[in-house]
Design a protein around this motif. Structure first.
Motif, PDB file in Angstrom:
ATOM      1  N   ARG A  33       0.842  -1.195   0.000  1.00  0.00           N
ATOM      2  CA  ARG A  33       0.000   0.000   0.000  1.00  0.00           C
ATOM      3  C   ARG A  33       0.881   1.251   0.000  1.00  0.00           C
ATOM      4  NH1 ARG A  33      -5.239   0.344   0.591  1.00  0.00           N
ATOM      5  NH2 ARG A  33      -5.378  -1.758   1.495  1.00  0.00           N
ATOM      6  N   VAL A  34       0.668   2.102  -0.995  1.00  0.00           N
ATOM      7  CA  VAL A  34       1.430   3.340  -1.149  1.00  0.00           C
ATOM      8  C   VAL A  34       0.715   4.460  -0.407  1.00  0.00           C
ATOM      9  CG1 VAL A  34       2.370   5.006  -2.791  1.00  0.00           C
ATOM     10  CG2 VAL A  34       2.291   2.564  -3.393  1.00  0.00           C
ATOM     11  N   SER A  35       1.447   5.163   0.431  1.00  0.00           N
ATOM     12  CA  SER A  35       0.888   6.271   1.212  1.00  0.00           C
ATOM     13  C   SER A  35       1.782   7.490   1.076  1.00  0.00           C
ATOM     14  CB  SER A  35       0.767   5.893   2.694  1.00  0.00           C
ATOM     15  OG  SER A  35      -0.102   4.808   2.892  1.00  0.00           O
TER      16      SER A  35
ATOM     17  N   ALA B 297      -3.084  15.437  -2.649  1.00  0.00           N
ATOM     18  CA  ALA B 297      -4.297  14.898  -2.026  1.00  0.00           C
ATOM     19  C   ALA B 297      -4.359  13.370  -2.073  1.00  0.00           C
ATOM     20  CB  ALA B 297      -5.519  15.475  -2.723  1.00  0.00           C
ATOM     21  N   MET B 298      -3.315  12.722  -2.543  1.00  0.00           N
ATOM     22  CA  MET B 298      -3.341  11.277  -2.756  1.00  0.00           C
ATOM     23  C   MET B 298      -3.754  10.524  -1.494  1.00  0.00           C
ATOM     24  SD  MET B 298      -0.124   8.761  -3.645  1.00  0.00           S
ATOM     25  CE  MET B 298       0.292   9.503  -5.216  1.00  0.00           C
ATOM     26  N   VAL B 299      -4.691   9.609  -1.660  1.00  0.00           N
ATOM     27  CA  VAL B 299      -5.085   8.729  -0.564  1.00  0.00           C
ATOM     28  C   VAL B 299      -4.358   7.399  -0.725  1.00  0.00           C
ATOM     29  CG1 VAL B 299      -7.338   9.820  -0.286  1.00  0.00           C
ATOM     30  CG2 VAL B 299      -7.095   7.872  -1.839  1.00  0.00           C
ATOM     31  N   PRO B 300      -4.158   6.656   0.355  1.00  0.00           N
ATOM     32  CA  PRO B 300      -3.424   5.394   0.258  1.00  0.00           C
ATOM     33  C   PRO B 300      -4.077   4.446  -0.752  1.00  0.00           C
ATOM     34  CG  PRO B 300      -3.730   6.032   2.544  1.00  0.00           C
ATOM     35  CD  PRO B 300      -4.565   6.957   1.736  1.00  0.00           C
ATOM     36  N   PHE B 301      -3.247   3.800  -1.564  1.00  0.00           N
ATOM     37  CA  PHE B 301      -3.756   2.854  -2.552  1.00  0.00           C
ATOM     38  C   PHE B 301      -2.866   1.615  -2.599  1.00  0.00           C
ATOM     39  CE2 PHE B 301      -0.708   5.342  -4.991  1.00  0.00           C
ATOM     40  CZ  PHE B 301      -0.081   4.405  -5.813  1.00  0.00           C
TER      41      PHE B 301
END
Length: 849
Positions: free
Chosen positions: A438-440, A512-516
């Motif tokens: 998971r990228v955060s 604004a990136m959310v974890p994906f």
């Protein structure tokens, strides 16, 4: 005040944080309830990150030798030294040693510079020390470094095997998730570990496998599952039928209990971590675990699969972009086709031709002069590498050592010719990838202090000074876009890693990136997977060193303590480095609990405080890996392991080294409280830990005690008890505040430290109270701290038990202990068991009629 959503700086769980910035260098930390890695939970280390964001000890300006320099001068020197080295000795005379503390963007730029433009793959990472064997096992079984499960599988498992993982201490948030699965669905927990750790104490079954016995154990399990019809006999290349007793040192009853659990629960997740990886057979251990899952079909479905838990916050991100010496970026290898595609993408005419030197071999090359220029980023190999004395010799011999770090004076930085100030956690901006892929986002809380800069920007500036094109990013998102676009090569070569949908991400969307999650929940579904035959391998016995040494982490400390060592709260759990030893081994070596002892191996020796405990298996000892020259004169766990590595992964075998132990005598013992840090090098033993307003030192030595050297100037008060060999001194400033105190004994007991430590820097304590180390009206004694999150000691927990608390949850409701990070819950459970045993009246013996 402003709130920033970011990611924790510590382990590979990758917990989300909501940070409330309250001042220029102050922040209130709480878990992010919306982050899918932790849903608001944090461990003790993450909870107290706010105690580590000050500027004490920070490297704030470039330094050449011991003088301050400007960035232009420092970067010109680094680029010039690197260029000269390449021209005179070839590209393989240059090396980078980097770290899972870097962000993915930093890692990407460092890898591109070395492999693409310098033309050498001599870039390796301290992740080699923790997860390289898992990477190699994944590559052999899956054709790619892919973790085939996610944290959600832990929630849905009926059986969880923890192999070489003290999860409650090292990954507390994951432990809470496992505990919740047990409570919600009755999940069974098995711990496979030579030590009876606090995690093992809470398991349904503890399997005390012999050091390096994991391959034999999992091979035996596979054979047993075939015998029971749970595994297909034709599916794997079946290991040889294990001989009687060839089950990794596990007794028949325990093995039968383990086999029963494995046979009965198809929803099985096997979590393996450093205890399995840090071995000369670490890769084979990973494949033995994977083989069992493949043969039983326990993979690619909810609640099942092999799960490698990473140790560092961005070990996974570094693996994605080629931070290891034996891979190119984006999970690519060194085939002609892969190299051609990478060279074209980077427009790199001098792309390296093959793998570079892995960590242990890299420092051997530094030692013998093959590597003449070494750039170390965000890590402390003079402490963390095995055979650390050899590593120090290597650094001392190296022509040019450059260190990029946040701390001005580390054990490694002392060897640097050039020191470059990097951004710390709380100042960095970029991405990290956790253990489940998971990228955060990691976001800056504070402005860069002094002249500190982002690592990727420092590396890019050096690359441009060397005349290399392709390093003209203006921000971290530019680097991320290039990396995401490069994963098109992963897809082309049949890999799972695919971030191409992020290749055109805007600056605003990146912010604004959310974890994906990349790869989906079960990325190996429908893909080819291979069984890899493995056979047991272990170290030979050495009569000169009859004990086996294990090293590892403490609950509330991190790596070499350059960050956590600054936290007074985190210091409370283990203030000194302890040698944990079985009572029979202690008796044989003539050492006693609380004394000092020396651990000796063929590689080195170091002194520790003794902790005698039956949690250690007979014939085995345990020491921590955190202490450095900055924090103690001894306790140097990584001086002791040798340079033996796994032949496939190159990961060092920290966990099973031959050793012996011997007592260390001293004339006197003491503790010192000081507002200023000192280095009492002349003493036989010292270690320090943070307290509010200063430092607490534990001391021991021979001969006279030189108080004039240990204590600062100021008004002194003193008490001496000649009969007990006791001397007590306190130093106060002109305003009456305590600035130092020294308590020495030759034959008696030293008083508790907590109260007088709390008086440091405070005004108004009566002088007799200072010398007595207790107030005239004592407050309730909380006892040794168990729950650091809430400052709860043993006495409050026992008070709760006496008041009727029958469970850990009851204790939490009564006093708060164990209700935050949960890493202390195993200790609370043990205290309750022991309390109940002490309170149970003995049955009267029957009298014969």
């Amino acid at each position: 005040m402003r709130q920033v959503r970011t990611t924790c700086a510590y382990c590979g769980v990758g917990c989300g944080i909501r940070a409330e910035v309250t001042g220029d260098r102050s922040v209130f930390i709480k878990g992010d309830p919306e982050h899918p890695a932790n849903f608001g939970k944090l461990c003790s280390k993450g909870t107290h990150l706010g105690e580590t964001v000050g500027l004490e000890g920070r490297l704030l300006h470039p330094m050449i030798g011991e003088r301050r320099a400007g960035w232009d001068e420092a970067l010109d020197l680094v680029a010039g030294k690197m260029r000269d080295c390449i021209e005179l000795h070839g590209p393989d005379s240059v090396a980078l040693y980097v770290s899972g503390q870097l962000l993915t963007e930093d890692y990407y730029v460092a890898n591109k510079l070395m492999k693409g433009f310098v033309g050498s793959a001599n870039i390796d990472t301290n992740s080699r020390l923790c997860m390289a064997s898992a990477v190699a096992a994944h590559n052999r079984a899956f054709g790619e470094d892919v973790v085939p499960v996610t944290y959600d599988d832990l929630d849905e498992a009926d059986l969880i095997l923890l192999v070489g993982s003290n999860t409650a201490w090292c990954h507390p948030v994951i432990w809470q998730r496992i505990e919740a699965a047990r409570e919600m669905r009755g999940t069974k927990i098995v711990v496979i570990d030579p030590r009876r750790t606090e995690t093992a104490e809470q398991a349904d079954l503890h399997v005390p496998v012999a050091p390096d016995g994991d391959v034999a154990l999992f091979n035996a399990l596979l054979v047993e599952m075939v015998r029971r019809g749970v595994a297909e006999e034709d599916a794997p290349p079946l290991p040889h039928r294990p001989a009687a007793g060839e089950k990794g040192g596990v007794g028949p009853e325990t093995f039968a209990a383990l086999a029963d659990l494995v046979a009965a629960h198809s929803r099985m997740v096997t979590v393996f971590s450093m205890g399995a990886n840090q071995s000369i057979a670490g890769t084979d251990k990973g494949n033995a675990i994977i083989n069992l899952h493949l043969a039983t079909g326990r993979i690619n479905a909810p609640g099942m699969g092999p799960f490698s838990m990473t140790g560092q916050p961005n070990a996974m991100g570094g693996r994605e972009v080629g931070g290891l010496a034996n891979m190119l970026a984006c999970h690519l290898g060194f085939s002609d086709a892969e190299r051609a595609d990478v060279a074209e993408f980077w427009q790199a005419p001098h792309l390296c031709s093959g793998p570079g030197l892995k960590a242990v071999d890299l420092f051997r090359a530094v030692h013998d002069g093959r590597v003449r220029f070494l750039w170390i980023m965000a890590t402390n190999p003079a402490v963390s590498m095995p055979d650390a004395g050899f590593v120090r010799e290597a650094l001392a011999r190296c022509e040019t050592v450059v260190v990029s770090d946040v701390i001005v004076d580390t054990d490694t930085a002392r060897f640097a010719h050039v020191r470059l100030p990097a951004l710390a956690w709380g100042e960095k901006d970029g991405t990290v990838t956790n253990s489940e892929r998971r990228v955060s986002r990691q976001r800056a809380l504070f402005a860069a202090p002094g002249e500190a800069r982002a690592d990727w920007a420092i590396i890019a500036d050096v690359a441009k000074r060397m005349g290399f094109a392709g390093f003209d990013w203006s921000n971290a998102v530019g680097v991320f876009r290039e990396y995401a676009a490069m994963t098109a090569l992963s897809v082309k070569h049949g890999k799972v890693l695919d971030l191409t949908d992020k290749a055109g991400i805007s600056d605003g969307d990146y912010e604004a990136m959310v974890p994906f999650l990349w790869g989906g929940r079960h990325p190996m579904a429908g893909r080819t997977m291979r069984h890899v035959p493995v056979e047991p391998r272990t170290r030979a016995a050495d009569p000169a060193f009859p004990l086996r040494l294990n090293t590892g982490r403490y609950r509330d400390q991190w790596h070499t303590m350059t960050r956590t060592g600054l936290s007074p709260t985190l210091a409370q759990h283990r203030r000194e480095p302890l040698l944990e030893v079985h009572p029979a081994d202690a008796e044989a070596a003539r050492i006693v609990d609380g004394a000092l002892a020396r651990v000796v191996t063929a590689s080195g020796k170091s002194v520790f405080r003794v902790s005698v405990t039956d949690a250690q298996t007979l014939g085995q000892i345990f020491v921590p890996m955190h202490w450095s020259d900055e924090m103690a004169s001894g306790g140097r766990g990584n001086l002791l392991p040798d340079q033996s590595v796994d032949p496939i992964s190159g990961q060092p075998g920290f966990k099973n080294n031959a050793c012996q132990i011997e007592p260390v005598a001293s004339d006197w013992r003491a503790f010192l409280l000081s507002g200023e840090a000192i280095t009492p090098e002349y003493l036989g033993w010292w270690s320090r830990s943070a307290v509010a307003g200063g430092w607490l030192y534990e001391l021991a030595g021979d001969g006279a005690v030189d108080a004039d050297v240990l204590l600062p100037a100021g008004e002194r008060i003193e008490a001496v008890d000649m009969a007990r060999g006791m001397r007590r001194l306190a130093v106060i400033d002109r305003g009456g505040s305590l600035i130092a105190a020294l308590f020495v004994t030759r034959t008696g007991q030293l008083p508790p430290r907590d109260w007088i430590a709390g008086q440091l820097g405070q005004n108004g304590a009566a002088l007799p109270e200072l010398l007595a180390a207790r107030p005239s009206m004592p407050a309730p004694d909380r006892g040794p701290v168990v729950c650091v999150c809430h400052g709860i000691g043993t006495n409050l927990i026992l008070d709760a038990a006496e008041a009727g608390a029958a469970s850990v949850a009851d204790v939490g409701r009564a006093c708060g202990a164990g209700t935050n990070c949960g890493s202390c819950r195993p200790a609370i459970a043990r205290m309750l068991r022991e309390w109940r045993a002490d309170m149970t009246p003995l049955k009267e013996p029957e009298v014969a009629q």
